[in-house]
Design a protein around this motif. Structure first.
Motif, PDB file in Angstrom:
ATOM      1  N   PRO A   1       2.242   9.491 -13.857  1.00  0.00           N
ATOM      2  CA  PRO A   1       2.979   8.594 -14.757  1.00  0.00           C
ATOM      3  C   PRO A   1       4.061   7.773 -14.056  1.00  0.00           C
ATOM      4  CG  PRO A   1       3.535  10.896 -15.192  1.00  0.00           C
ATOM      5  CD  PRO A   1       2.367  10.897 -14.276  1.00  0.00           C
ATOM      6  N   LEU A   2       4.685   8.333 -13.020  1.00  0.00           N
ATOM      7  CA  LEU A   2       5.701   7.578 -12.294  1.00  0.00           C
ATOM      8  C   LEU A   2       5.090   6.382 -11.569  1.00  0.00           C
ATOM      9  CD1 LEU A   2       7.909  10.438 -10.814  1.00  0.00           C
ATOM     10  CD2 LEU A   2       8.696   8.634 -12.369  1.00  0.00           C
ATOM     11  N   ILE A   3       3.944   6.591 -10.922  1.00  0.00           N
ATOM     12  CA  ILE A   3       3.286   5.490 -10.217  1.00  0.00           C
ATOM     13  C   ILE A   3       2.820   4.430 -11.209  1.00  0.00           C
ATOM     14  CG2 ILE A   3       1.232   4.875  -8.863  1.00  0.00           C
ATOM     15  CD1 ILE A   3       1.651   7.534  -7.332  1.00  0.00           C
ATOM     16  N   GLU A   4       2.271   4.867 -12.321  1.00  0.00           N
ATOM     17  CA  GLU A   4       1.846   3.908 -13.356  1.00  0.00           C
ATOM     18  C   GLU A   4       3.030   3.064 -13.835  1.00  0.00           C
ATOM     19  OE1 GLU A   4      -1.920   6.311 -15.366  1.00  0.00           O
ATOM     20  OE2 GLU A   4       0.116   6.691 -16.092  1.00  0.00           O
ATOM     21  N   LYS A   5       4.160   3.720 -14.046  1.00  0.00           N
ATOM     22  CA  LYS A   5       5.364   3.019 -14.499  1.00  0.00           C
ATOM     23  C   LYS A   5       5.832   2.008 -13.456  1.00  0.00           C
ATOM     24  CE  LYS A   5      10.217   3.912 -15.718  1.00  0.00           C
ATOM     25  NZ  LYS A   5      11.251   4.974 -15.855  1.00  0.00           N
ATOM     26  N   GLU A   6       5.826   2.419 -12.175  1.00  0.00           N
ATOM     27  CA  GLU A   6       6.310   1.543 -11.121  1.00  0.00           C
ATOM     28  C   GLU A   6       5.356   0.368 -10.867  1.00  0.00           C
ATOM     29  OE1 GLU A   6       9.265   1.643  -9.672  1.00  0.00           O
ATOM     30  OE2 GLU A   6       9.820   3.370 -10.898  1.00  0.00           O
TER      31      GLU A   6
ATOM     32  N   ALA B   1      10.557  10.304  -8.042  1.00  0.00           N
ATOM     33  CA  ALA B   1      10.718   8.900  -8.443  1.00  0.00           C
ATOM     34  C   ALA B   1      10.800   7.949  -7.250  1.00  0.00           C
ATOM     35  CB  ALA B   1      11.928   8.744  -9.358  1.00  0.00           C
ATOM     36  N   PRO B   2      11.644   8.211  -6.234  1.00  0.00           N
ATOM     37  CA  PRO B   2      11.676   7.272  -5.108  1.00  0.00           C
ATOM     38  C   PRO B   2      10.384   7.249  -4.298  1.00  0.00           C
ATOM     39  CG  PRO B   2      13.139   9.138  -4.698  1.00  0.00           C
ATOM     40  CD  PRO B   2      12.725   9.206  -6.129  1.00  0.00           C
ATOM     41  N   GLU B   3       9.678   8.400  -4.225  1.00  0.00           N
ATOM     42  CA  GLU B   3       8.398   8.432  -3.516  1.00  0.00           C
ATOM     43  C   GLU B   3       7.372   7.575  -4.250  1.00  0.00           C
ATOM     44  OE1 GLU B   3       5.223  11.698  -1.708  1.00  0.00           O
ATOM     45  OE2 GLU B   3       6.168  12.050  -3.655  1.00  0.00           O
ATOM     46  N   ALA B   4       7.305   7.756  -5.574  1.00  0.00           N
ATOM     47  CA  ALA B   4       6.361   6.984  -6.381  1.00  0.00           C
ATOM     48  C   ALA B   4       6.698   5.497  -6.349  1.00  0.00           C
ATOM     49  CB  ALA B   4       6.362   7.502  -7.820  1.00  0.00           C
ATOM     50  N   ALA B   5       8.002   5.180  -6.393  1.00  0.00           N
ATOM     51  CA  ALA B   5       8.424   3.777  -6.364  1.00  0.00           C
ATOM     52  C   ALA B   5       8.013   3.113  -5.058  1.00  0.00           C
ATOM     53  CB  ALA B   5       9.935   3.679  -6.561  1.00  0.00           C
ATOM     54  N   ALA B   6       8.184   3.837  -3.943  1.00  0.00           N
ATOM     55  CA  ALA B   6       7.812   3.281  -2.643  1.00  0.00           C
ATOM     56  C   ALA B   6       6.317   3.041  -2.555  1.00  0.00           C
ATOM     57  CB  ALA B   6       8.265   4.208  -1.527  1.00  0.00           C
TER      58      ALA B   6
ATOM     59  N   SER C   1      17.361   1.450  -2.130  1.00  0.00           N
ATOM     60  CA  SER C   1      16.856   0.512  -1.136  1.00  0.00           C
ATOM     61  C   SER C   1      15.519  -0.071  -1.560  1.00  0.00           C
ATOM     62  CB  SER C   1      16.720   1.205   0.225  1.00  0.00           C
ATOM     63  OG  SER C   1      16.122   0.338   1.150  1.00  0.00           O
ATOM     64  N   ALA C   2      14.626   0.805  -2.055  1.00  0.00           N
ATOM     65  CA  ALA C   2      13.300   0.346  -2.472  1.00  0.00           C
ATOM     66  C   ALA C   2      13.405  -0.668  -3.606  1.00  0.00           C
ATOM     67  CB  ALA C   2      12.435   1.531  -2.899  1.00  0.00           C
ATOM     68  N   MET C   3      14.329  -0.387  -4.549  1.00  0.00           N
ATOM     69  CA  MET C   3      14.485  -1.288  -5.681  1.00  0.00           C
ATOM     70  C   MET C   3      15.049  -2.638  -5.232  1.00  0.00           C
ATOM     71  SD  MET C   3      15.915   1.325  -8.583  1.00  0.00           S
ATOM     72  CE  MET C   3      16.078   0.031  -9.797  1.00  0.00           C
ATOM     73  N   ALA C   4      16.033  -2.578  -4.308  1.00  0.00           N
ATOM     74  CA  ALA C   4      16.644  -3.813  -3.848  1.00  0.00           C
ATOM     75  C   ALA C   4      15.654  -4.664  -3.074  1.00  0.00           C
ATOM     76  CB  ALA C   4      17.860  -3.491  -2.976  1.00  0.00           C
TER      77      ALA C   4
ATOM     78  N   ALA D   1       4.174   2.568  -5.036  1.00  0.00           N
ATOM     79  CA  ALA D   1       3.779   1.469  -5.915  1.00  0.00           C
ATOM     80  C   ALA D   1       4.189   0.121  -5.338  1.00  0.00           C
ATOM     81  CB  ALA D   1       4.414   1.666  -7.293  1.00  0.00           C
ATOM     82  N   GLU D   2       5.417   0.044  -4.818  1.00  0.00           N
ATOM     83  CA  GLU D   2       5.893  -1.227  -4.291  1.00  0.00           C
ATOM     84  C   GLU D   2       5.070  -1.674  -3.084  1.00  0.00           C
ATOM     85  OE1 GLU D   2      10.052  -3.461  -3.051  1.00  0.00           O
ATOM     86  OE2 GLU D   2      10.036  -1.278  -3.320  1.00  0.00           O
ATOM     87  N   MET D   3       4.782  -0.728  -2.179  1.00  0.00           N
ATOM     88  CA  MET D   3       3.979  -1.081  -1.009  1.00  0.00           C
ATOM     89  C   MET D   3       2.561  -1.463  -1.418  1.00  0.00           C
ATOM     90  SD  MET D   3       5.257   1.397   2.127  1.00  0.00           S
ATOM     91  CE  MET D   3       4.929   2.970   1.318  1.00  0.00           C
ATOM     92  N   ALA D   4       2.002  -0.721  -2.374  1.00  0.00           N
ATOM     93  CA  ALA D   4       0.634  -1.009  -2.817  1.00  0.00           C
ATOM     94  C   ALA D   4       0.531  -2.397  -3.432  1.00  0.00           C
ATOM     95  CB  ALA D   4       0.169   0.058  -3.805  1.00  0.00           C
ATOM     96  N   VAL D   5       1.468  -2.725  -4.309  1.00  0.00           N
ATOM     97  CA  VAL D   5       1.448  -4.034  -4.957  1.00  0.00           C
ATOM     98  C   VAL D   5       1.607  -5.147  -3.922  1.00  0.00           C
ATOM     99  CG1 VAL D   5       2.675  -5.559  -6.556  1.00  0.00           C
ATOM    100  CG2 VAL D   5       2.208  -3.190  -7.205  1.00  0.00           C
ATOM    101  N   ALA D   6       2.545  -4.956  -2.986  1.00  0.00           N
ATOM    102  CA  ALA D   6       2.764  -5.971  -1.952  1.00  0.00           C
ATOM    103  C   ALA D   6       1.518  -6.151  -1.089  1.00  0.00           C
ATOM    104  CB  ALA D   6       3.956  -5.583  -1.090  1.00  0.00           C
ATOM    105  N   LEU D   7       0.892  -5.045  -0.683  1.00  0.00           N
ATOM    106  CA  LEU D   7      -0.304  -5.120   0.150  1.00  0.00           C
ATOM    107  C   LEU D   7      -1.457  -5.784  -0.596  1.00  0.00           C
ATOM    108  CD1 LEU D   7      -0.100  -1.614   1.825  1.00  0.00           C
ATOM    109  CD2 LEU D   7       0.031  -3.802   3.026  1.00  0.00           C
ATOM    110  N   ALA D   8      -1.588  -5.478  -1.880  1.00  0.00           N
ATOM    111  CA  ALA D   8      -2.654  -6.088  -2.678  1.00  0.00           C
ATOM    112  C   ALA D   8      -2.493  -7.602  -2.742  1.00  0.00           C
ATOM    113  CB  ALA D   8      -2.666  -5.498  -4.085  1.00  0.00           C
ATOM    114  N   LYS D   9      -1.239  -8.051  -2.727  1.00  0.00           N
ATOM    115  CA  LYS D   9      -0.957  -9.483  -2.802  1.00  0.00           C
ATOM    116  C   LYS D   9      -0.885 -10.140  -1.427  1.00  0.00           C
ATOM    117  CE  LYS D   9       1.723  -9.226  -7.110  1.00  0.00           C
ATOM    118  NZ  LYS D   9       3.025  -9.555  -7.725  1.00  0.00           N
TER     119      LYS D   9
END
Length: 368
Positions: free
Chosen positions: A62-67, A287-292, A15-18, A294-302
């Motif tokens: 490393p997972l958060i950095e990757k995401e 992995a899904p925790e880190a992905a979520a 879901s997070a990826m989609a 990272a995705e929320m952080a990037v979106a909020l930053a933007k």
């Protein structure tokens, strides 16, 4: 139960990826206002709480950095600091991040209450905050963790399953985590919801700083108070403490160890499970925790929306309806070591099955 939880965790990740395809294309923030217009060249401040637990440095960072790299097309930068279990240090690290003008913060709080002032300072500086793994107090923008009460229920049920018909024949010891960690309270609540009325809790401890040596001392005290022949099992909230508990049990001369629970699927914990010293651990797919996060952080930053990323909302003592992504855990026992941490690539058979554990590994079908 494990298969269901595994599917649920995979669903969260999928879901997070989609959602990332739509969320990162939005030009509005989480309140529907026009976005900040920031591009991919953002700075994400990552503050992790300690380095005694293996997961933070080996997996989360490393997972958060990757995401972050994925969600920023390789242009985003992660600025990292570890508080080494010191709340005052972490507060200072937030101030440093503010000075360095990061665009967003991901904070795994050492002390959920103590961090509130630093979170407020970040918000006043226009920096959104994602609480990671622990529900930090203060004006946080989003939160991601595991379903902590469910983790406690998984641990409690596993202990009941191990005890079987003997559950009423003696007493158990409960070794909870630190009172400064809101997750510990949730693990404890979840475990009690399963165990209460079905076992007798002879002694219960809130373990200072989650430290294995403190769990060891608590367990030694419980053995003295209750008598080693009357302890049927031990609820341990994580693997580090389980190691200290098992050391205390062995030091007391107990050779037929009672079932001991755990959490985090640390390598040493998995090896103890394989060897039969520890009954189970809770494997949490990071992995899904880190992905979520990272995705929320990037979106909020933007300044983009995150409502399509979240799967529920939670309340902290200082904030209501915090947008959140919660991921389920999985009970790991001897029976599913291969289908969990090995098949997911967390550990290799060679890493688990060192010379000390070779015979135990072969007994359950694990071979390099």
């Amino acid at each position: 139960m494990n298969t269901h939880l595994g599917r649920a965790a995979a669903a969260v990740a999928a879901s997070a990826m989609a959602v990332s395809l739509t969320a990162c294309g939005s030009t509005e923030d989480s309140d529907g206002r026009p976005g900040s217009g920031k591009g991919d060249e953002i700075k994400v401040g990552l503050l992790l709480p300690e380095n005694q637990t293996a997961r933070y440095e080996k997996f989360d960072k490393p997972l958060i950095e990757k995401e972050v790299a994925k969600f920023t097309r390789g242009k985003g930068k992660v600025v990292y600091a570890n508080a080494k279990q010191d709340a005052a240090t972490q507060s200072s690290q937030v101030d440093t991040m503010i000075t360095n003008k990061v665009d967003v913060l991901i904070i795994d709080a050492v002390d959920s209450k103590a961090i509130a002032g630093a979170v407020k300072r970040a918000k006043e500086a226009g920096i959104p905050v994602v609480a990671y793994d622990r529900l930090a107090e203060g004006p946080i923008d989003a939160y991601t963790s595991f379903d902590n009460e469910d983790v406690g229920r998984i641990q409690g049920q596993a202990l009941l399953d191990a005890l079987g018909d003997k559950a009423r024949d003696g007493q158990i010891v409960m070794m909870n985590g630190s009172v400064t960690d809101p997750n510990a309270k949730q693990f404890k609540s979840g475990a009690h919801s399963v165990l209460d009325g079905k076992v007798t809790v002879g002694r219960e401890y809130d373990t200072i700083e989650w430290k294995p040596e403190n769990a060891n001392a608590n367990m030694a005290a419980a053995l003295t108070a209750l008598g080693k022949s009357r302890i049927l099992g031990v609820y341990s909230a994580n693997d580090g403490m389980a190691g200290g508990i098992i050391t205390a049990l062995k030091a007391a001369g107990i050779t037929n160890l009672p079932p001991v629970t755990g959490q985090d699927a640390e390598l040493a914990g998995v090896q103890r499970v394989v060897a039969g010293d520890q009954y189970m651990t809770v494997y949490k797919r990071y992995a899904p925790e880190a992905a979520a996060a990272a995705e929320m952080a990037v979106a909020l930053a933007k300044g983009e929306r995150i409502d399509g990323i979240i799967n529920q909302k939670v309340d902290s003592p200082t904030a209501k309806g915090v947008p959140s992504v919660l991921v389920p855990g999985i009970a790991l026992t001897k029976e599913n070591v291969k289908s969990t941490v090995i098949d997911d690539g967390v550990y290799t058979v060679a890493e688990i099955c060192t010379d000390r554990y070779k015979a135990a590994c072969e007994a359950i079908g694990l071979k390099p």
